[in-house]
Motif scaffolding. Structure first.
Motif, PDB file in Angstrom:
ATOM      1  N   THR A 178       0.865  -1.180   0.000  1.00 18.51           N
ATOM      2  CA  THR A 178       0.000   0.000   0.000  1.00 18.51           C
ATOM      3  C   THR A 178       0.895   1.222   0.000  1.00 18.51           C
ATOM      4  OG1 THR A 178      -1.766  -1.126   1.209  1.00 18.51           O
ATOM      5  CG2 THR A 178      -1.798   1.264   1.226  1.00 18.51           C
ATOM      6  N   GLY A 179       0.856   1.975  -1.096  1.00 23.47           N
ATOM      7  CA  GLY A 179       1.724   3.128  -1.240  1.00 23.47           C
ATOM      8  C   GLY A 179       1.151   4.373  -0.588  1.00 23.47           C
ATOM      9  N   GLN A 180       1.778   5.506  -0.865  1.00 21.45           N
ATOM     10  CA  GLN A 180       1.349   6.758  -0.255  1.00 21.45           C
ATOM     11  C   GLN A 180       0.042   7.260  -0.841  1.00 21.45           C
ATOM     12  OE1 GLN A 180       4.422   9.785  -0.034  1.00 21.45           O
ATOM     13  NE2 GLN A 180       6.021   8.223  -0.043  1.00 21.45           N
ATOM     14  N   TYR A 181      -0.279   6.825  -2.044  1.00 21.63           N
ATOM     15  CA  TYR A 181      -1.477   7.316  -2.710  1.00 21.63           C
ATOM     16  C   TYR A 181      -2.437   6.167  -2.970  1.00 21.63           C
ATOM     17  CZ  TYR A 181       1.805  11.103  -3.375  1.00 21.63           C
ATOM     18  OH  TYR A 181       2.740  12.082  -3.149  1.00 21.63           O
ATOM     19  N   ALA A 182      -3.720   6.433  -2.761  1.00 22.98           N
ATOM     20  CA  ALA A 182      -4.735   5.384  -2.875  1.00 22.98           C
ATOM     21  C   ALA A 182      -4.770   4.814  -4.285  1.00 22.98           C
ATOM     22  CB  ALA A 182      -6.104   5.945  -2.505  1.00 22.98           C
ATOM     23  N   SER A 198     -15.075   8.831  -4.611  1.00 22.75           N
ATOM     24  CA  SER A 198     -14.736  10.253  -4.748  1.00 22.75           C
ATOM     25  C   SER A 198     -15.372  11.091  -3.649  1.00 22.75           C
ATOM     26  CB  SER A 198     -15.181  10.770  -6.120  1.00 22.75           C
ATOM     27  OG  SER A 198     -16.583  10.600  -6.294  1.00 22.75           O
ATOM     28  N   THR A 199     -16.403  10.559  -2.974  1.00 23.37           N
ATOM     29  CA  THR A 199     -17.056  11.290  -1.881  1.00 23.37           C
ATOM     30  C   THR A 199     -16.444  10.948  -0.525  1.00 23.37           C
ATOM     31  OG1 THR A 199     -18.763   9.609  -1.430  1.00 23.37           O
ATOM     32  CG2 THR A 199     -19.212  11.217  -3.176  1.00 23.37           C
ATOM     33  N   TYR A 200     -15.486  10.024  -0.489  1.00 26.22           N
ATOM     34  CA  TYR A 200     -14.886   9.592   0.771  1.00 26.22           C
ATOM     35  C   TYR A 200     -13.900  10.652   1.290  1.00 26.22           C
ATOM     36  CZ  TYR A 200     -16.451   4.680   0.317  1.00 26.22           C
ATOM     37  OH  TYR A 200     -17.186   3.517   0.237  1.00 26.22           O
ATOM     38  N   SER A 201     -13.762  10.699   2.598  1.00 28.47           N
ATOM     39  CA  SER A 201     -12.709  11.523   3.193  1.00 28.47           C
ATOM     40  C   SER A 201     -11.360  10.848   2.968  1.00 28.47           C
ATOM     41  CB  SER A 201     -12.958  11.680   4.694  1.00 28.47           C
ATOM     42  OG  SER A 201     -12.787  10.428   5.358  1.00 28.47           O
ATOM     43  N   GLY A 202     -10.277  11.584   3.267  1.00 31.56           N
ATOM     44  CA  GLY A 202      -8.944  11.002   3.099  1.00 31.56           C
ATOM     45  C   GLY A 202      -8.740   9.765   3.938  1.00 31.56           C
ATOM     46  N   ARG A 250      -6.723 -10.641  -0.712  1.00 32.45           N
ATOM     47  CA  ARG A 250      -6.288 -12.031  -0.844  1.00 32.45           C
ATOM     48  C   ARG A 250      -5.503 -12.524   0.368  1.00 32.45           C
ATOM     49  NH1 ARG A 250      -0.979 -11.885  -2.645  1.00 32.45           N
ATOM     50  NH2 ARG A 250      -0.306  -9.862  -3.425  1.00 32.45           N
ATOM     51  N   ARG A 251      -5.670 -11.846   1.484  1.00 30.40           N
ATOM     52  CA  ARG A 251      -5.074 -12.270   2.756  1.00 30.40           C
ATOM     53  C   ARG A 251      -3.558 -12.479   2.661  1.00 30.40           C
ATOM     54  NH1 ARG A 251     -10.044 -14.966   2.362  1.00 30.40           N
ATOM     55  NH2 ARG A 251     -11.481 -14.499   4.070  1.00 30.40           N
ATOM     56  N   PRO A 252      -2.804 -11.458   2.341  1.00 28.71           N
ATOM     57  CA  PRO A 252      -1.341 -11.607   2.252  1.00 28.71           C
ATOM     58  C   PRO A 252      -0.744 -11.830   3.636  1.00 28.71           C
ATOM     59  CG  PRO A 252      -1.932  -9.300   2.150  1.00 28.71           C
ATOM     60  CD  PRO A 252      -3.226 -10.061   2.115  1.00 28.71           C
ATOM     61  N   GLY A 253       0.362 -12.545   3.667  1.00 26.47           N
ATOM     62  CA  GLY A 253       1.038 -12.770   4.934  1.00 26.47           C
ATOM     63  C   GLY A 253       1.862 -11.575   5.364  1.00 26.47           C
ATOM     64  N   ILE A 254       2.296 -10.759   4.380  1.00 27.89           N
ATOM     65  CA  ILE A 254       3.164  -9.618   4.661  1.00 27.89           C
ATOM     66  C   ILE A 254       2.611  -8.391   3.935  1.00 27.89           C
ATOM     67  CG2 ILE A 254       5.501  -8.688   4.504  1.00 27.89           C
ATOM     68  CD1 ILE A 254       6.498 -11.589   4.345  1.00 27.89           C
ATOM     69  N   LEU A 255       2.467  -7.295   4.673  1.00 22.58           N
ATOM     70  CA  LEU A 255       1.942  -6.059   4.118  1.00 22.58           C
ATOM     71  C   LEU A 255       2.992  -4.961   4.253  1.00 22.58           C
ATOM     72  CD1 LEU A 255      -0.424  -4.337   3.016  1.00 22.58           C
ATOM     73  CD2 LEU A 255      -1.142  -4.002   5.405  1.00 22.58           C
ATOM     74  N   PHE A 256       3.321  -4.327   3.138  1.00 25.63           N
ATOM     75  CA  PHE A 256       4.237  -3.190   3.127  1.00 25.63           C
ATOM     76  C   PHE A 256       3.408  -1.905   3.081  1.00 25.63           C
ATOM     77  CE2 PHE A 256       6.816  -6.661   1.662  1.00 25.63           C
ATOM     78  CZ  PHE A 256       8.101  -6.386   2.102  1.00 25.63           C
ATOM     79  N   LEU A 257       3.564  -1.068   4.104  1.00 27.21           N
ATOM     80  CA  LEU A 257       2.826   0.189   4.182  1.00 27.21           C
ATOM     81  C   LEU A 257       3.803   1.348   4.051  1.00 27.21           C
ATOM     82  CD1 LEU A 257       0.327  -0.363   7.145  1.00 27.21           C
ATOM     83  CD2 LEU A 257      -0.169  -0.382   4.714  1.00 27.21           C
ATOM     84  N   ASP A 258       3.615   2.158   3.034  1.00 28.47           N
ATOM     85  CA  ASP A 258       4.505   3.298   2.807  1.00 28.47           C
ATOM     86  C   ASP A 258       3.781   4.574   3.218  1.00 28.47           C
ATOM     87  OD1 ASP A 258       6.547   4.929   2.008  1.00 28.47           O
ATOM     88  OD2 ASP A 258       6.155   4.740  -0.137  1.00 28.47           O
ATOM     89  N   GLU A 259       4.144   5.092   4.391  1.00 24.45           N
ATOM     90  CA  GLU A 259       3.578   6.331   4.926  1.00 24.45           C
ATOM     91  C   GLU A 259       2.048   6.343   4.811  1.00 24.45           C
ATOM     92  OE1 GLU A 259       5.566   9.812   3.521  1.00 24.45           O
ATOM     93  OE2 GLU A 259       7.559   9.000   3.905  1.00 24.45           O
ATOM     94  N   PRO A 260       1.380   5.407   5.499  1.00 22.53           N
ATOM     95  CA  PRO A 260      -0.062   5.223   5.302  1.00 22.53           C
ATOM     96  C   PRO A 260      -0.933   6.356   5.834  1.00 22.53           C
ATOM     97  CG  PRO A 260       0.696   3.882   7.133  1.00 22.53           C
ATOM     98  CD  PRO A 260       1.926   4.452   6.486  1.00 22.53           C
ATOM     99  N   LEU A 279       5.509  -4.167   7.386  1.00 18.26           N
ATOM    100  CA  LEU A 279       6.693  -3.315   7.289  1.00 18.26           C
ATOM    101  C   LEU A 279       6.202  -1.912   6.998  1.00 18.26           C
ATOM    102  CD1 LEU A 279       7.934  -6.243   6.681  1.00 18.26           C
ATOM    103  CD2 LEU A 279       9.831  -4.942   5.714  1.00 18.26           C
ATOM    104  N   LEU A 280       6.478  -0.996   7.914  1.00 19.56           N
ATOM    105  CA  LEU A 280       5.905   0.334   7.890  1.00 19.56           C
ATOM    106  C   LEU A 280       6.991   1.386   7.733  1.00 19.56           C
ATOM    107  CD1 LEU A 280       3.496   2.358   8.675  1.00 19.56           C
ATOM    108  CD2 LEU A 280       4.343   2.092  11.015  1.00 19.56           C
ATOM    109  N   THR A 281       6.919   2.165   6.647  1.00 21.79           N
ATOM    110  CA  THR A 281       7.752   3.358   6.559  1.00 21.79           C
ATOM    111  C   THR A 281       6.870   4.538   6.905  1.00 21.79           C
ATOM    112  OG1 THR A 281       7.291   3.766   4.209  1.00 21.79           O
ATOM    113  CG2 THR A 281       9.159   2.343   4.738  1.00 21.79           C
ATOM    114  N   THR A 282       7.388   5.442   7.712  1.00 23.79           N
ATOM    115  CA  THR A 282       6.578   6.571   8.158  1.00 23.79           C
ATOM    116  C   THR A 282       7.459   7.760   8.466  1.00 23.79           C
ATOM    117  OG1 THR A 282       5.017   7.334   9.838  1.00 23.79           O
ATOM    118  CG2 THR A 282       6.646   5.717  10.545  1.00 23.79           C
TER     119      THR A 282
END
Length: 318
Positions: free
Chosen positions: A90-94, A140-144, A158-168, A195-198
C-alpha cells in the motif's frame, strides 16, 4: 548468504547485504534486516537514506545488485512471483477508483486476484474497516481517512502474509490516523506481518514492535522503541534560584547521571542525560537540597523517538 531452514522459518523477512546502485548513487549498501512474523517493523530514516529503495527491493519492484533476501520464505531473486503472491503493498497514494463505490472497488480487486466469493469477501472487509455504511457511495465522496482504509482493505483482499505500508497516514487528521492505527493493530493480531515506513515518529512508537533505523543505505540501529530510547537516556534538568550555584548543581548532576552537564545561563538551568533508570525526581530534589542548592524547577523527561532519531542520525553523519 545461504539460509538454513531453522533461520528462514523464524523470520517473515530476512535480508543480508542487499545493495542497489543507480549510476554513481549507492542507494542501498549492505542492508541487513530481520522481521519476525506477526509484528510491525518500522523503517525510519532521513530523506535520501534508502528507505524507499529498500522497500522496492523487498517487494521485487527492483532487482538487487548484490546480497540476498527471503520474503515469506521465498528467495527474492529466484522466486519473485512467489514473493509477490505472499505480499501486498500500500503506497502513499490510494490505488482505488474514485468513480466506483467502495463495494465495487473491493469486488473488482477480489475478481482480479481470483478470490472465491468476491461479494462476500468485499462485505467482510468493508465491515472490518468500518466502511459498511459508505459501501455504496462513490469513493470520490470519501474523506482522506476513508480512502486510506479502503486502500488497506483492497490490499488485504487475498489475505497476504506480509503487508508493506509506505507512509499510510500522511496528510490525515488525528482521528483518521487513529483509525488506520487500529486497523494495523488488528492485522498484526491476526498474524499479518507489517513493514511500515513513516515520517511520523509517534506512529512508529505506537505501532512498531521493532524499528530499523536506516541511514546511508544500511540499517544503522535496530531494536524496540524502548530499547532505542534506552540508548539515548532521559534528560534531567534543574533550574536554580542563584546563578552562582550553577557549577555546584552541575557537579551534583554529573555525579547522579554520569552525563556531561550543559548550561543554559539565560534560565539559570543545567541539564544532563542519564541512562540510570533508578534516578527519580524525589531523589534528585533530595540530593540537591542536602547540598544546599535551592531549586526553582526540576524535571526528568523520558526520551522520545524524536530524540532517538535526531541523536542516532547525527552520530551516523559523523
Amino acid at each position: 548468504m545461504r539460509y538454513g531452514p531453522a533461520m528462514t522459518s523464524t523470520y517473515a523477512v530476512l535480508s543480508e547485504g542487499l545493495e542497489k546502485r543507480f549510476g554513481e548513487v549507492h542507494a542501498v549498501r549492505g542492508l541487513d534486516l530481520a522481521v519476525a512474523p506477526g509484528t510491525v517493523c518500522g523503517i525510519l530514516g532521513p530523506n535520501g537514506a534508502g528507505k524507499t529503495t529498500a522497500v522496492r527491493l523487498l517487494t521485487t519492484l527492483l532487482r538487487p545488485d548484490a546480497g540476498s533476501a527471503r520474503v515469506a520464505g521465498r528467495d527474492l531473486v529466484r522466486e519473485p512471483e512467489a514473493v509477490r503472491r505472499a505480499i501486498a503493498v500500500t503506497g502513499q497514494y490510494a490505488s482505488v477508483d474514485g468513480d466506483l463505490t467502495g463495494r465495487q472497488n473491493l469486488r473488482l480487486f477480489a475478481r482480479l486476484h481470483r478470490v472465491r466469493g468476491p461479494a462476500e469477501r468485499a462485505a467482510e472487509l468493508l465491515d472490518r474497516f468500518g466502511l459498511t455504511e459508505a459501501a455504496d457511495r462513490a469513493v470520490s465522496t470519501y474523506s482522506g481517512g476513508m480512502r486510506r482504509r479502503l486502500d488497506l482493505a483492497a490490499s488485504m483482499v487475498r489475505r497476504p502474509g506480509i503487508l508493506f505500508l509506505d507512509e499510510p497516514t500522511t496528510g490525515l487528521d488525528p482521528a483518521s490516523r487513529n483509525l488506520i492505527w487500529d486497523a494495523v493493530r488488528d492485522l498484526t493480531a491476526d498474524g499479518t506481518t507489517v513493514l511500515l515506513t513513516t515520517q511520523y515518529l509517534e506512529e512508529a512508537d505506537r505501532l512498531a514492535h521493532d524499528i530499523a533505523l536506516v541511514d546511508k543505505g544500511r540499517v544503522a540501529h535496530t531494536g524496540s522503541p524502548a530499547q532505542l530510547k534506552a540508548l539515548i537516556g532521559a534528560h534531567v534538568e534543574i533550574v536554580v534560584a542563584d546563578a552562582d550555584l550553577l557549577v555546584k548543581a552541575a557537579g551534583i548532576l554529573d555525579h547522579l547521571t554520569g552525563g556531561q552537564p550543559s548550561f543554559d545561563h539565560d534560565r539559570n538551568a543545567v541539564g544532563a542525560v542519564t541512562r540510570d533508570s533508578t534516578l527519580t525526581l524525589p531523589r534528585l530534589v533530595r540530593e540537591l537540597d542536602a547540598a544546599g542548592v535551592p531549586l526553582l524547577d526540576a524535571s526528568i523527561r523520558p526520551p522520545t523517538l524524536d530524540d532517538v532519531f535526531l541523536r542516532l542520525t547525527k552520530e551516523c553523519a559523523v
